[in-house]
Design a protein around this motif. Structure first.
Motif, PDB file in Angstrom:
ATOM      1  N   PRO A 122       0.815  -1.229   0.000  1.00  0.00           N
ATOM      2  CA  PRO A 122       0.000   0.000   0.000  1.00  0.00           C
ATOM      3  C   PRO A 122       0.841   1.269   0.000  1.00  0.00           C
ATOM      4  O   PRO A 122       0.426   2.290  -0.556  1.00  0.00           O
ATOM      5  N   ALA A 123       2.038   1.217   0.613  1.00  0.00           N
ATOM      6  CA  ALA A 123       2.901   2.399   0.623  1.00  0.00           C
ATOM      7  C   ALA A 123       3.369   2.739  -0.785  1.00  0.00           C
ATOM      8  O   ALA A 123       3.412   3.916  -1.171  1.00  0.00           O
ATOM      9  N   ARG A 124       3.729   1.711  -1.569  1.00  0.00           N
ATOM     10  CA  ARG A 124       4.120   1.968  -2.961  1.00  0.00           C
ATOM     11  C   ARG A 124       2.949   2.541  -3.746  1.00  0.00           C
ATOM     12  O   ARG A 124       3.114   3.468  -4.548  1.00  0.00           O
ATOM     13  N   ALA A 125       1.752   1.996  -3.509  1.00  0.00           N
ATOM     14  CA  ALA A 125       0.569   2.504  -4.207  1.00  0.00           C
ATOM     15  C   ALA A 125       0.271   3.945  -3.808  1.00  0.00           C
ATOM     16  O   ALA A 125      -0.111   4.769  -4.649  1.00  0.00           O
ATOM     17  N   ALA A 126       0.470   4.259  -2.523  1.00  0.00           N
ATOM     18  CA  ALA A 126       0.225   5.624  -2.056  1.00  0.00           C
ATOM     19  C   ALA A 126       1.217   6.598  -2.679  1.00  0.00           C
ATOM     20  O   ALA A 126       0.848   7.707  -3.086  1.00  0.00           O
ATOM     21  N   ALA A 127       2.493   6.206  -2.754  1.00  0.00           N
ATOM     22  CA  ALA A 127       3.499   7.076  -3.361  1.00  0.00           C
ATOM     23  C   ALA A 127       3.194   7.316  -4.832  1.00  0.00           C
ATOM     24  O   ALA A 127       3.295   8.452  -5.330  1.00  0.00           O
ATOM     25  N   ALA A 128       2.802   6.257  -5.543  1.00  0.00           N
ATOM     26  CA  ALA A 128       2.474   6.408  -6.963  1.00  0.00           C
ATOM     27  C   ALA A 128       1.249   7.294  -7.155  1.00  0.00           C
ATOM     28  O   ALA A 128       1.217   8.161  -8.041  1.00  0.00           O
ATOM     29  N   PRO A 174      11.508   2.807   2.603  1.00  0.00           N
ATOM     30  CA  PRO A 174      12.620   3.423   1.850  1.00  0.00           C
ATOM     31  C   PRO A 174      12.339   3.499   0.353  1.00  0.00           C
ATOM     32  O   PRO A 174      12.724   4.473  -0.302  1.00  0.00           O
ATOM     33  N   GLU A 175      11.669   2.481  -0.188  1.00  0.00           N
ATOM     34  CA  GLU A 175      11.368   2.480  -1.621  1.00  0.00           C
ATOM     35  C   GLU A 175      10.422   3.617  -1.989  1.00  0.00           C
ATOM     36  O   GLU A 175      10.647   4.347  -2.967  1.00  0.00           O
ATOM     37  N   ALA A 176       9.358   3.784  -1.196  1.00  0.00           N
ATOM     38  CA  ALA A 176       8.400   4.857  -1.477  1.00  0.00           C
ATOM     39  C   ALA A 176       9.047   6.228  -1.289  1.00  0.00           C
ATOM     40  O   ALA A 176       8.800   7.158  -2.072  1.00  0.00           O
ATOM     41  N   LEU A 177       9.901   6.364  -0.266  1.00  0.00           N
ATOM     42  CA  LEU A 177      10.570   7.639  -0.022  1.00  0.00           C
ATOM     43  C   LEU A 177      11.506   7.994  -1.173  1.00  0.00           C
ATOM     44  O   LEU A 177      11.532   9.145  -1.640  1.00  0.00           O
ATOM     45  N   ALA A 178      12.263   7.022  -1.649  1.00  0.00           N
ATOM     46  CA  ALA A 178      13.169   7.273  -2.769  1.00  0.00           C
ATOM     47  C   ALA A 178      12.393   7.635  -4.030  1.00  0.00           C
ATOM     48  O   ALA A 178      12.817   8.500  -4.811  1.00  0.00           O
ATOM     49  N   HIS A 179      11.251   6.992  -4.221  1.00  0.00           N
ATOM     50  CA  HIS A 179      10.420   7.275  -5.395  1.00  0.00           C
ATOM     51  C   HIS A 179       9.910   8.721  -5.359  1.00  0.00           C
ATOM     52  O   HIS A 179       9.933   9.426  -6.379  1.00  0.00           O
ATOM     53  N   LEU A 180       9.484   9.170  -4.190  1.00  0.00           N
ATOM     54  CA  LEU A 180       8.991  10.541  -4.060  1.00  0.00           C
ATOM     55  C   LEU A 180      10.113  11.556  -4.256  1.00  0.00           C
ATOM     56  O   LEU A 180       9.940  12.572  -4.937  1.00  0.00           O
ATOM     57  N   HIS A 181      11.270  11.295  -3.666  1.00  0.00           N
ATOM     58  CA  HIS A 181      12.390  12.224  -3.795  1.00  0.00           C
ATOM     59  C   HIS A 181      12.885  12.308  -5.232  1.00  0.00           C
ATOM     60  O   HIS A 181      13.317  13.377  -5.689  1.00  0.00           O
TER      61      HIS A 181
END
Length: 322
Positions: A122-128, A174-181
């Motif tokens: 869900p975190a990856r989906a939220a970041a996307a 960390p994956e979602a944070l890196a994607h956002l940055h």
């Protein structure tokens, strides 16, 4: 303080207000509904029905953190009617990240978004989903700052989180944070207690709504907590002029106030104020009368005193010496 007293009375009868429904709650301004929302969330009374009744279109912040009784549809329906919202906490709720684009359209002025309690997927989906709501920054664009690029792309897009500046996400992966940055470097994602923005030297620049150490509804909760029954009992003793009433009298007054209904408390408060106003008005009327008499001549003063039944010749009492 009167507003805090009224809010405290309403908070104690929150269940009764919710049972009364929209007919009563629609008459309250948002400045009174916001503290009631804080009480409902902190006492576990925050349901879809309660949120629908208390959510006001003029609200600028909404804290739904850990409101387990809320459903995704209930949150989405309530938030869709809050166009002025600037801060929102959806941590540990049933809100689904896929609905973030809908949230962006309903709340274009949102500046602070709090998330949390999401697993890796869900975190990856939220970041996307969050990236789809933010202005796109094209590599071919040339500008002096990220803000200029964001403003240009926002005008081109015409919708989305055009004002979003902070995402408070303590347990972001960390994956979602890196994607956002990587895709939105201008977005400030507060992801850990040691974030640079949380340092003492820079904390004063951080909006209160973006501080993860302070609940979003803390100011409204403090407005309710500032009313206490001991202060009310002291005020009652002062109005009655009975300084020697003692603690027993105060306790009985407090107990009596607790047992009164909401309508009865407002009635007593109105009658008490009306009595004080009547005393002040009578005192002022006497002052005006004496002032008018002093301004009159001797004959006019005697005539005025006679009309009011005041004897013109004051007789001495039998035992009074000459």
């Amino acid at each position: 303080m009167l507003v805090h007293w009224q809010t405290g009375c309403l908070a104690e009868h929150l269940e009764e207000l919710l049972e009364a429904g929209e007919e009563l709650l629609s008459q309250l301004p948002w400045t009174w509904k916001a503290p009631l929302l804080a009480v409902a969330r902190r006492t576990g009374a925050m349901t879809d029905e309660a949120l629908a009744l208390l959510a006001d279109e003029d609200l600028v912040s909404l804290d739904l953190a850990r409101a387990r009784a809320l459903t995704h549809s209930g949150i989405a329906a309530a938030v869709s009617g809050l166009p002025l919202l600037r801060a929102l906490d959806l941590s540990y709720t049933a809100f689904q990240p896929a609905a973030l684009p809908t949230l962006a359209e309903a709340c274009p002025l949102l500046e602070v978004l709090r998330l949390g309690g999401l697993g890796p997927k869900p975190a990856r989906a939220a970041a996307a989903a969050l990236l789809r709501c933010l202005p796109r920054l094209q590599q071919a664009d040339v500008a002096d700052s990220w803000e200029d690029l964001a403003e240009t792309s926002a005008v081109q897009a015409g919708h989305g989180f055009t004002s979003l500046q902070y995402v408070v996400w303590p347990d972001v992966t960390p994956e979602a944070l890196a994607h956002l940055h990587a895709h939105q470097p201008q977005l400030k994602v507060i992801s850990a207690p040691d974030h640079p923005l949380l340092r003492a030297s820079r904390r004063h620049r951080l909006p209160a709504a973006a501080d993860p150490g302070v609940p979003l509804d803390q100011p409204y909760a403090e407005a309710v907590a500032q009313y206490d029954w001991e202060a009310a009992a002291a005020a009652v003793r002062a109005r009655c002029g009975d300084e020697a009433a003692g603690s027993e009298g105060a306790k009985s007054t407090v107990a009596g106030l607790r047992e009164l209904t909401l309508a009865e408390r407002f009635r007593l408060a109105y009658e008490s104020r009306a009595a004080r106003v009547a005393v002040v008005r009578a005192r002022n009327a006497k002052k005006e009368q004496r002032r008018a008499l002093r301004a009159m001549g001797g004959a006019e003063r005697a005539l005025a005193l006679a009309e009011h039944g005041v004897p013109l010749v004051h007789t001495r009492s039998p035992g009074r010496p000459r």
